[in-house]
Design a protein around this motif. Structure first.
Motif, PDB file in Angstrom:
ATOM      1  N   ALA A   1     -13.622 -31.732  23.870  1.00 46.72           N
ATOM      2  CA  ALA A   1     -12.374 -31.638  24.636  1.00 46.72           C
ATOM      3  C   ALA A   1     -11.189 -31.361  23.716  1.00 46.72           C
ATOM      4  CB  ALA A   1     -12.143 -32.924  25.431  1.00 46.72           C
ATOM      5  N   GLU A   2     -11.135 -32.012  22.549  1.00 45.46           N
ATOM      6  CA  GLU A   2     -10.028 -31.774  21.616  1.00 45.46           C
ATOM      7  C   GLU A   2     -10.085 -30.380  21.016  1.00 45.46           C
ATOM      8  OE1 GLU A   2      -9.127 -34.684  18.687  1.00 45.46           O
ATOM      9  OE2 GLU A   2      -8.568 -36.170  20.193  1.00 45.46           O
ATOM     10  N   SER A   3     -11.284 -29.914  20.747  1.00 46.75           N
ATOM     11  CA  SER A   3     -11.426 -28.551  20.220  1.00 46.75           C
ATOM     12  C   SER A   3     -10.942 -27.528  21.243  1.00 46.75           C
ATOM     13  CB  SER A   3     -12.892 -28.297  19.854  1.00 46.75           C
ATOM     14  OG  SER A   3     -13.070 -26.974  19.444  1.00 46.75           O
ATOM     15  N   GLU A   4     -11.345 -27.713  22.497  1.00 47.16           N
ATOM     16  CA  GLU A   4     -10.908 -26.801  23.559  1.00 47.16           C
ATOM     17  C   GLU A   4      -9.403 -26.898  23.783  1.00 47.16           C
ATOM     18  OE1 GLU A   4     -13.409 -27.916  26.825  1.00 47.16           O
ATOM     19  OE2 GLU A   4     -15.159 -26.891  25.975  1.00 47.16           O
ATOM     20  N   GLU A   5      -8.867 -28.121  23.706  1.00 49.65           N
ATOM     21  CA  GLU A   5      -7.418 -28.302  23.867  1.00 49.65           C
ATOM     22  C   GLU A   5      -6.664 -27.583  22.754  1.00 49.65           C
ATOM     23  OE1 GLU A   5      -4.075 -31.861  24.200  1.00 49.65           O
ATOM     24  OE2 GLU A   5      -6.140 -32.377  23.671  1.00 49.65           O
ATOM     25  N   ALA A   6      -7.148 -27.734  21.522  1.00 52.65           N
ATOM     26  CA  ALA A   6      -6.489 -27.064  20.391  1.00 52.65           C
ATOM     27  C   ALA A   6      -6.515 -25.547  20.570  1.00 52.65           C
ATOM     28  CB  ALA A   6      -7.150 -27.466  19.080  1.00 52.65           C
ATOM     29  N   GLN A   7      -7.622 -25.018  21.076  1.00 48.68           N
ATOM     30  CA  GLN A   7      -7.709 -23.571  21.302  1.00 48.68           C
ATOM     31  C   GLN A   7      -6.726 -23.124  22.383  1.00 48.68           C
ATOM     32  OE1 GLN A   7      -9.512 -21.181  19.499  1.00 48.68           O
ATOM     33  NE2 GLN A   7      -8.008 -19.983  20.628  1.00 48.68           N
ATOM     34  N   ARG A   8      -6.651 -23.905  23.482  1.00 43.01           N
ATOM     35  CA  ARG A   8      -5.694 -23.546  24.546  1.00 43.01           C
ATOM     36  C   ARG A   8      -4.268 -23.584  24.014  1.00 43.01           C
ATOM     37  NH1 ARG A   8      -8.733 -27.237  27.352  1.00 43.01           N
ATOM     38  NH2 ARG A   8      -7.004 -28.737  27.362  1.00 43.01           N
ATOM     39  N   LEU A   9      -3.941 -24.608  23.229  1.00 45.00           N
ATOM     40  CA  LEU A   9      -2.588 -24.730  22.682  1.00 45.00           C
ATOM     41  C   LEU A   9      -2.294 -23.620  21.685  1.00 45.00           C
ATOM     42  CD1 LEU A   9      -2.433 -28.596  22.270  1.00 45.00           C
ATOM     43  CD2 LEU A   9      -0.915 -27.209  23.690  1.00 45.00           C
ATOM     44  N   THR A  10      -3.283 -23.265  20.880  1.00 44.77           N
ATOM     45  CA  THR A  10      -3.099 -22.164  19.924  1.00 44.77           C
ATOM     46  C   THR A  10      -2.743 -20.889  20.676  1.00 44.77           C
ATOM     47  OG1 THR A  10      -4.619 -23.153  18.321  1.00 44.77           O
ATOM     48  CG2 THR A  10      -4.254 -20.774  18.154  1.00 44.77           C
ATOM     49  N   ASP A  11      -3.480 -20.618  21.745  1.00 43.56           N
ATOM     50  CA  ASP A  11      -3.211 -19.421  22.548  1.00 43.56           C
ATOM     51  C   ASP A  11      -1.848 -19.509  23.226  1.00 43.56           C
ATOM     52  OD1 ASP A  11      -5.746 -18.587  21.810  1.00 43.56           O
ATOM     53  OD2 ASP A  11      -6.666 -19.122  23.737  1.00 43.56           O
ATOM     54  N   LEU A  12      -1.548 -20.658  23.808  1.00 42.66           N
ATOM     55  CA  LEU A  12      -0.303 -20.848  24.548  1.00 42.66           C
ATOM     56  C   LEU A  12       0.919 -20.715  23.639  1.00 42.66           C
ATOM     57  CD1 LEU A  12       0.951 -21.704  27.322  1.00 42.66           C
ATOM     58  CD2 LEU A  12       0.804 -24.061  26.501  1.00 42.66           C
ATOM     59  N   LEU A  13       0.821 -21.280  22.446  1.00 43.32           N
ATOM     60  CA  LEU A  13       1.967 -21.310  21.533  1.00 43.32           C
ATOM     61  C   LEU A  13       1.995 -20.112  20.582  1.00 43.32           C
ATOM     62  CD1 LEU A  13       1.759 -25.093  20.590  1.00 43.32           C
ATOM     63  CD2 LEU A  13       3.386 -24.031  22.177  1.00 43.32           C
ATOM     64  N   GLY A  14       0.917 -19.345  20.568  1.00 42.93           N
ATOM     65  CA  GLY A  14       0.846 -18.262  19.586  1.00 42.93           C
ATOM     66  C   GLY A  14       0.815 -18.818  18.174  1.00 42.93           C
ATOM     67  N   ALA A  15       0.151 -19.970  18.006  1.00 42.19           N
ATOM     68  CA  ALA A  15       0.120 -20.667  16.722  1.00 42.19           C
ATOM     69  C   ALA A  15      -1.035 -20.176  15.859  1.00 42.19           C
ATOM     70  CB  ALA A  15      -0.023 -22.174  16.959  1.00 42.19           C
ATOM     71  N   GLU A  16      -0.976 -20.537  14.588  1.00 42.26           N
ATOM     72  CA  GLU A  16      -2.067 -20.208  13.675  1.00 42.26           C
ATOM     73  C   GLU A  16      -3.290 -21.029  14.045  1.00 42.26           C
ATOM     74  OE1 GLU A  16      -1.476 -20.216   9.457  1.00 42.26           O
ATOM     75  OE2 GLU A  16       0.647 -19.714   9.692  1.00 42.26           O
ATOM     76  N   PRO A  17      -4.459 -20.415  14.064  1.00 44.26           N
ATOM     77  CA  PRO A  17      -5.684 -21.162  14.373  1.00 44.26           C
ATOM     78  C   PRO A  17      -5.958 -22.237  13.321  1.00 44.26           C
ATOM     79  CG  PRO A  17      -6.067 -18.789  14.490  1.00 44.26           C
ATOM     80  CD  PRO A  17      -4.707 -18.991  13.900  1.00 44.26           C
TER      81      PRO A  17
ATOM     82  N   ALA B   1      -5.102 -30.602  17.489  1.00 48.02           N
ATOM     83  CA  ALA B   1      -4.486 -30.744  18.808  1.00 48.02           C
ATOM     84  C   ALA B   1      -3.238 -31.612  18.720  1.00 48.02           C
ATOM     85  CB  ALA B   1      -5.492 -31.339  19.796  1.00 48.02           C
ATOM     86  N   ALA B   2      -3.245 -32.624  17.864  1.00 50.06           N
ATOM     87  CA  ALA B   2      -2.078 -33.507  17.725  1.00 50.06           C
ATOM     88  C   ALA B   2      -0.857 -32.730  17.239  1.00 50.06           C
ATOM     89  CB  ALA B   2      -2.397 -34.664  16.777  1.00 50.06           C
ATOM     90  N   ILE B   3      -1.025 -31.909  16.213  1.00 47.90           N
ATOM     91  CA  ILE B   3       0.085 -31.098  15.680  1.00 47.90           C
ATOM     92  C   ILE B   3       0.562 -30.108  16.737  1.00 47.90           C
ATOM     93  CG2 ILE B   3       0.706 -29.367  13.949  1.00 47.90           C
ATOM     94  CD1 ILE B   3       0.269 -31.836  12.454  1.00 47.90           C
ATOM     95  N   LEU B   4      -0.390 -29.455  17.385  1.00 43.10           N
ATOM     96  CA  LEU B   4      -0.027 -28.469  18.409  1.00 43.10           C
ATOM     97  C   LEU B   4       0.673 -29.123  19.590  1.00 43.10           C
ATOM     98  CD1 LEU B   4      -3.283 -26.365  18.167  1.00 43.10           C
ATOM     99  CD2 LEU B   4      -0.984 -25.594  17.522  1.00 43.10           C
ATOM    100  N   ASN B   5       0.270 -30.332  19.952  1.00 41.91           N
ATOM    101  CA  ASN B   5       0.961 -31.049  21.035  1.00 41.91           C
ATOM    102  C   ASN B   5       2.398 -31.380  20.654  1.00 41.91           C
ATOM    103  OD1 ASN B   5      -0.543 -31.409  23.488  1.00 41.91           O
ATOM    104  ND2 ASN B   5      -2.054 -32.488  22.248  1.00 41.91           N
ATOM    105  N   GLN B   6       2.625 -31.721  19.388  1.00 41.18           N
ATOM    106  CA  GLN B   6       4.000 -31.956  18.933  1.00 41.18           C
ATOM    107  C   GLN B   6       4.829 -30.684  19.088  1.00 41.18           C
ATOM    108  OE1 GLN B   6       3.411 -33.355  14.898  1.00 41.18           O
ATOM    109  NE2 GLN B   6       3.512 -35.502  15.541  1.00 41.18           N
ATOM    110  N   LYS B   7       4.250 -29.561  18.707  1.00 44.86           N
ATOM    111  CA  LYS B   7       4.957 -28.286  18.840  1.00 44.86           C
ATOM    112  C   LYS B   7       5.222 -27.965  20.308  1.00 44.86           C
ATOM    113  CE  LYS B   7       3.233 -26.333  14.548  1.00 44.86           C
ATOM    114  NZ  LYS B   7       2.513 -25.265  13.878  1.00 44.86           N
TER     115      LYS B   7
END
Length: 122
Positions: A54-70, A74-80
């Motif tokens: 679930a965390e891996s999938e969440e990190a991937q969704r957030l990476t796509d949503l935010l246009g972030a570096e892969p 998930a914790a860092i991406l959620n902060q962003k």
């Protein structure tokens, strides 16, 4: 060579002892606390089974949503994500945000409250 039981096997053994041996012979507060302990162990087992994927999938969704570096957690991406929501750069009209939030909530409920009636309706 002796193979030690896995963490999951040890937790399952303790939960089985509480459920099948200790709890039936307990009364009052002790029985209540045994039920709480059993529920905590069940949650830990679900965490072990569900959380990594679930965390891996969440990190991937957030990476796509935010246009972030892969590769970011998930914790860092959620902060962003929180920062961008606060600043107004992202809102519920942002494509993918609502879907991400729903999926993340369903994943969390699957661990915390798998019997929640709303999960069946998802």
């Amino acid at each position: 060579m002796h193979d030690a039981p896995s963490q999951k096997e040890m937790i399952e053994a303790v939960k089985a002892f509480i459920d099948n041996t200790a709890m039936p012979s307990l009364k009052g507060h002790a029985a209540f606390h045994a039920r709480v302990a059993s529920n905590v162990l069940a949650t830990v087992l679900r965490e072990m089974d569900i959380r990594p994927e679930a965390e891996s999938e969440e990190a991937q969704r957030l990476t796509d949503l935010l246009g972030a570096e892969p590769g970011q957690s998930a914790a860092i991406l959620n902060q962003k994500l929180c920062e961008q929501i606060r600043s107004g750069d992202i809102s519920l009209t942002t494509p993918g945000l609502l879907s991400h939030l729903k999926t993340t909530t369903i994943s969390q409920l699957s661990v915390d409250q798998p019997g929640y009636s709303g999960l069946k309706a998802r």
